[in-house]
Design an enzyme around this catalytic site. Structure first.
Site, PDB file in Angstrom:
ATOM      1  N   ASP A 170      52.301 113.526  -7.553  1.00 41.63           N
ATOM      2  CA  ASP A 170      52.304 112.554  -6.460  1.00 41.63           C
ATOM      3  C   ASP A 170      53.659 112.185  -5.864  1.00 41.63           C
ATOM      4  O   ASP A 170      53.909 112.376  -4.691  1.00 41.63           O
ATOM      5  CB  ASP A 170      51.638 111.258  -6.927  1.00 41.63           C
ATOM      6  CG  ASP A 170      50.249 111.469  -7.530  1.00 41.63           C
ATOM      7  OD1 ASP A 170      49.872 112.612  -7.820  1.00 41.63           O
ATOM      8  OD2 ASP A 170      49.542 110.471  -7.724  1.00 41.63           O
ATOM      9  N   GLU A 399      50.201 109.633 -21.218  1.00 42.33           N
ATOM     10  CA  GLU A 399      50.047 110.405 -19.977  1.00 42.33           C
ATOM     11  C   GLU A 399      51.290 111.275 -19.731  1.00 42.33           C
ATOM     12  O   GLU A 399      51.193 112.441 -19.374  1.00 42.33           O
ATOM     13  CB  GLU A 399      49.845 109.422 -18.809  1.00 42.33           C
ATOM     14  CG  GLU A 399      49.590 110.077 -17.475  1.00 42.33           C
ATOM     15  CD  GLU A 399      49.380 109.041 -16.362  1.00 42.33           C
ATOM     16  OE1 GLU A 399      49.552 107.825 -16.610  1.00 42.33           O
ATOM     17  OE2 GLU A 399      49.059 109.453 -15.241  1.00 42.33           O
TER      18      GLU A 399
HETATM   19  C1  DGY Z   1      46.694 108.073  -8.762  1.00 39.20           C
HETATM   20  O1  DGY Z   1      45.866 107.262  -8.352  1.00 39.20           O
HETATM   21  O2  DGY Z   1      47.768 107.766  -9.267  1.00 39.20           O
HETATM   22  C2  DGY Z   1      46.363 109.485  -8.710  1.00 39.20           C
HETATM   23  O3  DGY Z   1      47.411 110.303  -9.085  1.00 39.20           O
HETATM   24  C3  DGY Z   1      45.761 109.916  -7.403  1.00 39.20           C
HETATM   25  O4  DGY Z   1      44.945 110.970  -7.747  1.00 39.20           O
END
Ligand code: DGY
Length: 429
Positions: A170, A399
């Site tokens: 992201d 994570e």
């Molecule tokens: C989040 O919401 O952080 C995700 O990476 C989007 O898929």
């Protein structure tokens, strides 16, 4: 610094298994409770690798459930909202895709055929596997066809991506420039991620404003592929997606051979060949990696991130490029405390604990280790595996991990970390 000659304690198999069971929502696995309460595509694919060593039917069911949400045009959305949940934003109402199983309107790195091939190779019940493969292969083929048809209509050999969320990485600094020109939404919203995770470990608000503008853009234009291809203000070639699609395409052809399935194989071979010829355009001999590319400005996105060495995983590098990337990884591993950081630490945009701007992600380290081993760099593969195992044994199944300290970050009891530990870290390199 990453060491090689010391003891690496084994991962706790029982704890990893318990995490998958605890995140099982009956047919699909959530990444982690609260922060991500739905089925995410690439999380789910990786999670299948963990289920295969626990209970084989459950691993096949993971894929079956995801592909139930496949769109008529072949795409597999990045999120399936099987049930409502207040703990996540943006939900199905914001996406507005109106699909039978409510879903997002972008995809995610297409790793499914690769993990399914690994599941097939690891399973004991081959007749159950073949039965599942026969049902999955037309769907997998339609998914790969969608990527080439809708995301590379000009047949350049390099598919494009319309959203940083689609990359799965992201807030990677690689996307700063292309995302920086996307307007932000002006409507008011409440982020839910910050109720679960420290803000220092998550993307900033201006990025979220722009992520949401893109979500509105698809919806406002009726999810019209051609319109979006021609007008989306964010359009990049993501080396991570290209490489993962390439390896998955090769694996899909092998799965088709195993299950005696022929439809689309020849066309897929042509696409793989086209990508093999096109990828050299992204090579930087100066920085020894393949750069992402902004299709709006026509410029290379010159940030060294883990995506930029994924062509090793995709089998897309020639011998010299592979050697140069292996040397880069060797140096890079020496520059962080644990594992390969998502952004090279020499970047001024590197942040050791902020999501994709620096932390170590175990499943990406697995992919790079696989690619390094394929090209004969087994010592690098072993180093990546040892470092990843050390993260998990020292901190737990997080994570991601702070690349400077090894501390766990983001969501805890995370499915893909547990699954990768079961599939990869519990075995020798
Ligand atoms: C989040 O919401 O952080 C995700 O990476 C989007 O898929």
């Amino acid at each position: 610094m990453n060491e090689t000659a010391r003891e690496h304690p084994p991962v706790d198999i029982d704890a990893a298994t318990a995490i998958l069971r605890q995140n099982d929502r009956g047919g699909y696995t959530i990444p982690t409770d609260g922060l991500y309460p739905f089925q995410w595509s690439w999380d789910s694919a990786i999670t299948g690798l963990g289920w295969i060593s626990i209970y084989e039917p459950r691993a096949w069911q993971e894929a079956e459930t995801m592909f139930r949400g496949q769109w008529d045009n072949g795409t597999v959305p990045h999120i399936l909202f099987h049930k409502g949940a207040e703990s996540y934003f943006p939900g199905p109402d914001v996406w507005g895709s109106g699909t039978k199983i409510p879903s997002s309107a972008i995809s995610q790195p297409p790793v499914w055929a690769t993990t399914i091939r690994f599941m097939y190779e690891a399973c004991r019940d081959k007749s159950l596997a073949i039965e599942n493969l026969r049902a999955l292969l037309p769907k997998l083929m339609a998914y790969h066809e969608w990527w080439y048809r809708e995301r590379d209509p000009g047949n350049t050999g390099l598919v494009c991506s319309y959203h940083p969320w689609e990359s799965g990485m992201d807030n990677s600094p690689a996307w700063d420039k292309p995302l920086g020109v996307v307007p932000g939404v002006s409507w008011v919203y409440k982020r839910r991620d910050l109720g679960h995770v420290d803000a220092e470990q998550r993307p900033h608000k201006p990025e979220y404003d722009r992520y949401l503008y893109l979500v509105d853009f698809y919806k406002d234009h009726g999810f019209d592929s051609q319109y979006i291809y021609d007008n989306c203000p964010y359009k990049v070639i993501d080396v991570g997606i290209v490489s993962i699609l390439q390896r998955a395409g090769t694996d899909l052809i092998e799965l088709c051979r195993i299950a005696d399935y022929e439809d689309g194989v020849e066309e897929l071979q042509t696409e793989l060949e086209r990508t093999r010829s096109a990828i050299s355009k992204l090579w930087s001999s100066e920085r020894c990696c393949f750069f992402n590319h902004d299709l709006i400005t026509g410029q290379a996105l010159d940030e060294v991130t883990t995506a930029t060495v994924l062509p090793l995983f995709g089998g897309l590098a020639d011998k010299e490029q592979a050697a140069a990337m292996a040397a880069l990884i060797d140096e890079w591993l020496g520059a962080t405390k644990v594992g390969l950081s998502s952004t090279h630490p020499s970047s001024p945009r590197y942040e050791s604990q902020r999501y994709w701007r620096g932390p170590v992600w175990i499943h990406i380290n697995w992919m790079i280790a696989l690619g390094a081993a394929d090209y004969g760099y087994s010592a690098i593969a072993r180093r990546l595996q040892d470092a990843a195992r050390d993260c998990v044994t020292a901190a737990g199944f997080w994570e991601y991990f702070d690349a400077d300290t090894g501390d766990g970050c983001g969501g805890d009891n995370f499915s893909w970390t547990a699954a990768t530990a079961l599939f990869w870290l519990s075995k020798p390199a």
